[in-house]
Design a protein around this motif. Structure first.
Motif, PDB file in Angstrom:
ATOM      1  N   THR A 370     -31.034  -0.392 -56.139  1.00 58.08           N
ATOM      2  CA  THR A 370     -30.120  -1.231 -55.566  1.00 58.08           C
ATOM      3  C   THR A 370     -29.313  -0.589 -54.674  1.00 58.08           C
ATOM      4  O   THR A 370     -28.674  -1.081 -53.720  1.00 58.08           O
ATOM      5  CB  THR A 370     -29.335  -1.795 -56.877  1.00 58.08           C
ATOM      6  OG1 THR A 370     -30.028  -2.547 -57.913  1.00 58.08           O
ATOM      7  CG2 THR A 370     -28.052  -2.776 -56.677  1.00 58.08           C
ATOM      8  N   ALA A 371     -28.691   0.688 -55.252  1.00 57.96           N
ATOM      9  CA  ALA A 371     -27.700   1.273 -54.152  1.00 57.96           C
ATOM     10  C   ALA A 371     -28.294   1.721 -53.006  1.00 57.96           C
ATOM     11  O   ALA A 371     -27.782   1.418 -51.867  1.00 57.96           O
ATOM     12  CB  ALA A 371     -27.453   2.734 -55.052  1.00 57.96           C
ATOM     13  N   SER A 372     -29.891   1.974 -52.901  1.00 60.74           N
ATOM     14  CA  SER A 372     -30.305   2.332 -51.400  1.00 60.74           C
ATOM     15  C   SER A 372     -30.452   0.908 -50.758  1.00 60.74           C
ATOM     16  O   SER A 372     -30.337   0.851 -49.598  1.00 60.74           O
ATOM     17  CB  SER A 372     -31.651   3.072 -51.694  1.00 60.74           C
ATOM     18  OG  SER A 372     -32.241   3.466 -50.540  1.00 60.74           O
ATOM     19  N   MET A 373     -30.643  -0.213 -51.416  1.00 56.80           N
ATOM     20  CA  MET A 373     -31.235  -1.569 -50.871  1.00 56.80           C
ATOM     21  C   MET A 373     -29.707  -1.818 -50.293  1.00 56.80           C
ATOM     22  O   MET A 373     -29.563  -2.268 -49.151  1.00 56.80           O
ATOM     23  CB  MET A 373     -31.464  -2.465 -51.808  1.00 56.80           C
ATOM     24  CG  MET A 373     -31.697  -3.872 -51.358  1.00 56.80           C
ATOM     25  SD  MET A 373     -33.066  -3.835 -50.178  1.00 56.80           S
ATOM     26  CE  MET A 373     -34.583  -3.785 -51.146  1.00 56.80           C
ATOM     27  N   ARG A 374     -28.568  -1.837 -50.938  1.00 54.72           N
ATOM     28  CA  ARG A 374     -27.238  -2.308 -50.423  1.00 54.72           C
ATOM     29  C   ARG A 374     -27.050  -1.233 -49.147  1.00 54.72           C
ATOM     30  O   ARG A 374     -26.263  -1.904 -48.360  1.00 54.72           O
ATOM     31  CB  ARG A 374     -26.326  -2.073 -51.566  1.00 54.72           C
ATOM     32  CG  ARG A 374     -26.519  -2.986 -52.729  1.00 54.72           C
ATOM     33  CD  ARG A 374     -26.120  -4.194 -52.413  1.00 54.72           C
ATOM     34  NE  ARG A 374     -26.347  -5.264 -53.418  1.00 54.72           N
ATOM     35  CZ  ARG A 374     -27.838  -5.796 -53.778  1.00 54.72           C
ATOM     36  NH1 ARG A 374     -28.805  -5.681 -53.089  1.00 54.72           N
ATOM     37  NH2 ARG A 374     -27.733  -6.433 -55.090  1.00 54.72           N
ATOM     38  N   GLU A 375     -27.146   0.010 -49.278  1.00 52.01           N
ATOM     39  CA  GLU A 375     -26.902   0.948 -48.107  1.00 52.01           C
ATOM     40  C   GLU A 375     -27.624   0.659 -46.895  1.00 52.01           C
ATOM     41  O   GLU A 375     -27.120   0.893 -45.872  1.00 52.01           O
ATOM     42  CB  GLU A 375     -27.366   2.451 -48.762  1.00 52.01           C
ATOM     43  CG  GLU A 375     -26.803   3.418 -47.711  1.00 52.01           C
ATOM     44  CD  GLU A 375     -26.969   4.879 -48.105  1.00 52.01           C
ATOM     45  OE1 GLU A 375     -26.939   5.821 -47.242  1.00 52.01           O
ATOM     46  OE2 GLU A 375     -27.321   4.962 -49.552  1.00 52.01           O
ATOM     47  N   ASN A 376     -29.006   0.151 -46.888  1.00 52.18           N
ATOM     48  CA  ASN A 376     -30.013   0.048 -45.796  1.00 52.18           C
ATOM     49  C   ASN A 376     -29.950  -1.332 -45.342  1.00 52.18           C
ATOM     50  O   ASN A 376     -30.433  -1.543 -44.220  1.00 52.18           O
ATOM     51  CB  ASN A 376     -31.071   0.719 -46.094  1.00 52.18           C
ATOM     52  CG  ASN A 376     -31.078   2.133 -46.262  1.00 52.18           C
ATOM     53  OD1 ASN A 376     -30.957   3.107 -45.445  1.00 52.18           O
ATOM     54  ND2 ASN A 376     -30.820   2.748 -47.532  1.00 52.18           N
TER      55      ASN A 376
END
Length: 875
Positions: A370-376
């Motif tokens: 989730t964190a990487s998805m939101r960041e990218n």
């Protein structure tokens, strides 16, 4: 969940009686009076047989009524849980219910609640046999006077009525449910008689405390709140066992008329207090509380402390970012015949079943994804309907460990309409499990073609032509087609990677994702079997599509069989499907269907059957090891280098990009976890010219390479939590180059020679014409020459004869120049020159030949010049 303010139909109402109704009431009272005498004996001494001729007709009426009631299982919420694999700690993701009920035991309910219910509702509860004779007699007179029979209901009879109502609500069929509910709610003599007889049977079977407990757990407390525990939690933020006297009486008051007495409606509080105080008075009169307790409770205001019990996937999304996974679990159960014959019946049972559902989700992996998805990848971008999804499954089990997408999930249509940054579609799954039609998988499908290549006995070290080019469609064998070939005509294709050309190894073609190499590979295999390999790996379209009927997959989810698909992955597939397929390459060839549930426990504490993952051998362990070898090479030496592990865990991976960079993929695995990440277009957007299209991800920041950040972010956490072993050693057959001797094809036609070489696995090139004595148009020679050992798949160039050459004769050395010239002229060489080996003047009559160019035995163009070097001596 927001609770609606509409009133529940299960309430007590007082209706005026007409004159005709009063007459009916009097007639009913006559029947009731006759039966009342029978009930005296039945209620006080249930074991005594009914007798007396005067009561025979009434007894007949009573005996014809049912005398058995099974309280059954009450509707309870079903709860989704996540379990930490290391600590065993459980986290509640969300719950679902039609009825907000939490069944509790006798010791979990305050004595104030029990005493309040008995004192107000049924003071003689512990002395009668289910029917209170005095109350019944009073009800007979009330009925005769045009009033209803509610005063005759004991707690046991009320319990019976609630059980009948719950039985009605437990019927999945809507029409049948309505009919049964209407019957349970009737206000007439027949219904009262039925309740009486069933109450007597209940009293014979169950102890008093158990009946009172059942009543307190089944009673409606307004809205969808059932049972004293849920009522205490909702209205007073308390457990049932910790309720104060005033709170207990206030909640018991609600049961009398939930719609008018529930205290979450401020206008109802005065009426609730009035009823509460009456109950407190009854408790005092029956000695259940002291005067001091009564005075304190009476002086206490009705002050609710509302705590809503939120349910549904919105809760799972808000707390853990697993809204789409939550929806997937629901849909998984709706597809499972273990829970009912139809999706509607399964959903009905799910929301009432009181199931404890232990899901497979790994919250640390989910959080990292989730964190990487939101960041990218943002939820919205101007100019593109941006989408992204990541699914992770456990290798060898199919357990779904992570499921994330760029748009937070909501299955509330109003919320989605209000906020376009939300999505009711789960991009990770098939249509029936989330509403998505999938996405073109691009070059990730090359792994399937590679698997078939190795299965058919080829090696990743074999040499293939990797050039983009035009090839005949009939060069693709296809046993699924009537003619045994895919089609006829020419097909032109190109490479995205134009820097690598010529003849290269399959390993290089895989690592650098070169289309031409896979076309060459497919020309040596059966196209039908390559797609069969995809099917064995579980790869299928996310949604059915009507395609060309000649492809034998009209209206199905089968893959569309086309030559371009072997390198371009033209079908739309769900990320979770690709993760499962690549899990087979990392798991010795075993593919497992995805499953989001580990265990389901019923309200009785027993395991509930459900459809578990099905594992099967998609390909042999040897083939899987060969594919893993090549895809690991793609990580260490190819385009998938971003898939390297931060922990040194071996990874295999394949990238994929579709035409115009509309879809971008990274799919790969360790020996423990497989992950598929897609970033691209969720759907078309309207362009400036008014048309709609799925635009390229180029020009939107780092969108076209966002998968290269998300995939490792997920897998690094997976490596830390699950580890990973080295992939099995591949067999020599799949990794070692095979050498073949170039045959002598001199004198053969070009086509015959080309077929001979092609059948041996060589790639043939046309070198054009050369001088040769071989018949015109026939093969003059090959390069490398006949007898040379080459790797299978290497290139061999064939040179065709122009028919204008002859072999230089032997026996020229030592002959005089003129004699040698005469021999050459006779052999067809018209132009012969003399030269001296030293200074001097050549004399063909007396000087002898010391060398010939071209040499004796060599082929030379007969129209060319042959030079004879003579021993001229000194000048």
């Amino acid at each position: 969940m927001t609770r609606k303010t509409t009133q529940n139909p299960q309430v007590r109402t007082e209706k005026p009686r007409s004159a005709g109704g009063a007459l009916s009431g009097i007639l009913g009272a006559v029947a009731m009076s006759a039966i009342a005498g029978v009930l005296v004996t039945a209620a006080v001494t249930p074991v005594v047989a009914l007798s007396g001729t005067a009561a025979n007709s009434a007894v007949d009426i009573f005996e014809n009524l049912p005398d058995h009631l099974d309280p059954g299982r009450l509707a309870e919420p079903s709860t989704l849980w996540a379990t930490d694999k290391d600590t065993g700690e459980e986290f509640q993701l969300t719950e679902f219910y039609d009825q907000d009920r939490e069944t509790v035991g006798w010791d979990d309910i305050s004595q104030f609640v029990k005493d309040a219910a008995v004192a107000e509702e049924d003071p003689r509860f512990y002395t009668h046999g289910g029917v209170d004779m005095l109350a019944t007699a009073r009800a007979v007179l009330q009925n005769a006077a045009g009033q209803n029979l509610s005063g005759a209901s004991t707690i046991t009879m009320q319990y019976v009525r609630n059980v009948l109502i719950q039985d009605a609500l437990a019927i999945p069929d809507e029409e049948e449910q309505k009919a049964a509910y209407k019957d349970a709610m009737k206000q007439d003599v027949d219904r009262k008689l039925k309740e009486m007889k069933l109450a007597i049977s209940i009293e014979k079977k169950y102890p008093k405390d158990e009946i009172l407990l059942g009543y307190l757990n089944i009673a409606l407390f307004g809205r969808t709140i059932y049972g004293i525990e849920s009522a205490a939690q909702y209205y007073y933020s308390s457990s049932a066992k910790d309720l104060s006297l005033a709170q207990a009486a206030s909640l018991v008051a609600i049961v009398n008329n939930p719609g008018h007495l529930q205290i979450d409606v401020p206008e109802n509080i005065p009426a609730n207090k009035e009823r509460r105080d009456k109950i407190l008075g009854s408790m005092l009169n029956h000695g259940k509380i002291t005067q001091a307790q009564y005075d304190e409770a009476i002086a206490t205001e009705v002050t609710p402390a509302i705590k809503e019990r939120r349910q549904g996937c919105a809760v799972a999304e808000a707390n853990y970012g697993v809204g789409n996974f939550c929806d997937y679990v629901q849909r998984y159960i709706k597809q499972d015949p273990s829970f009912g014959d139809t999706p509607e019946e399964r959903e009905f049972n799910f929301s009432r079943g009181g199931y404890q559902i232990k899901t497979t989700i790994d919250l640390p992996m989910q959080a990292a994804a989730t964190a990487s998805m939101r960041e990218n990848v943002p939820a919205l971008l101007d100019g593109i309907d941006v989408g992204a999804a990541t699914s992770s499954v456990e290798v060898g089990t199919g357990r779904v460990l992570a499921m994330v997408q760029n748009r937070p999930f909501s299955n509330d249509p109003a919320a989605v309409e209000q906020d376009p940054g939300l999505s009711a579609i789960n991009y990770n799954t098939d249509y029936e499990y989330g509403g998505s039609s999938g996405f073109q998988v691009g070059s990730t499908f090359k792994a399937v073609t590679l698997a078939e290549w190795i299965r058919t006995g080829h090696s990743v070290q074999d040499i293939v032509n990797v050039n983009g080019r035009t090839v005949p469609l009939q060069s693709f064998p296809d046993s699924c087609s009537p003619d045994g070939v895919y089609g006829y005509g020419n097909w032109e294709f190109s490479n995205d990677n134009t820097q690598i050309t010529g003849n290269r190894s399959v390993l290089t073609a895989t690592a650098q994702s070169i289309n031409g190499g896979f076309v060459s590979m497919q020309q040596k295999m059966d196209l039908c079997e390559t797609y069969a390999m995809g099917a064995k790996l579980g790869i299928h379209r996310a949604a059915p599509q009507n395609t060309n009927e000649d492809l034998n997959n009209y209206g199905t989810t089968e893959l569309t069989r086309v030559p371009s698909g072997v390198f371009a992955g033209t079908d739309e597939v769900a990320p979770i499907t690709m993760a499962s397929a690549f899990g087979a390459f990392a798991g010795n060839g075993t593919v497992c269907t995805p499953v989001p549930i580990d265990q389901i426990i019923g309200p009785d504490g027993k395991e509930v059957e459900f459809t578990k993952s099905t594992c099967s051998e998609a390909t042999s362990p040897e083939v899987a090891a060969g594919v893993a070898y090549a895809l690991q090479y793609a990580v260490t030496n190819g385009l998938a280098d971003h898939a390297r592990s931060a922990y040194g865990t071996p990874h295999l991976a394949k990238t994929g990009t579709t035409d115009e960079v509309k879809d971008n993929w990274t799919v790969g695995a360790s020996t423990k976890v497989a992950t598929a990440t897609w970033v691209g277009n969720a759907g078309p957007v309207q362009l400036a010219d008014g048309t709609w299209d799925r635009v390229s991800t180029q020009g939107f920041g780092n969108l076209m390479v966002a998968d290269q950040s998300i995939w490792p972010a997920v897998m690094n956490v997976a490596d830390a939590r699950y580890g990973g072993d080295p992939f099995p050693e591949p067999s020599p057959t799949s990794t070692q180059a095979k050498t073949v001797a170039v045959p002598d094809v001199t004198g053969k036609s070009f086509d015959e020679a080309s077929k001979t070489l092609t059948d041996l696995g060589f790639n043939v090139a046309d070198g054009g014409e050369v001088d040769s004595a071989v018949g015109k148009g026939l093969v003059a020679r090959s390069d490398p020459a006949a007898g040379t050992e080459l790797n299978q798949g290497s290139g061999v160039t064939l040179f065709r004869s122009n028919g204008e050459a002859s072999a230089v004769p032997d026996g020229l050395i030592g002959a005089t120049g003129n004699a040698a010239k005469s021999t050459l002229n006779s052999a067809g060489f018209a132009r012969v020159d003399f030269t001296c080996e030293a200074n001097g003047k050549a004399d063909g009559k007396k000087h002898k030949v010391v060398s010939v160019s071209p040499g004796s035995g060599e082929e030379a163009n007969t129209n060319g010049t042959v030079t004879l070097t003579l021993a001229c001596g000194k000048p």
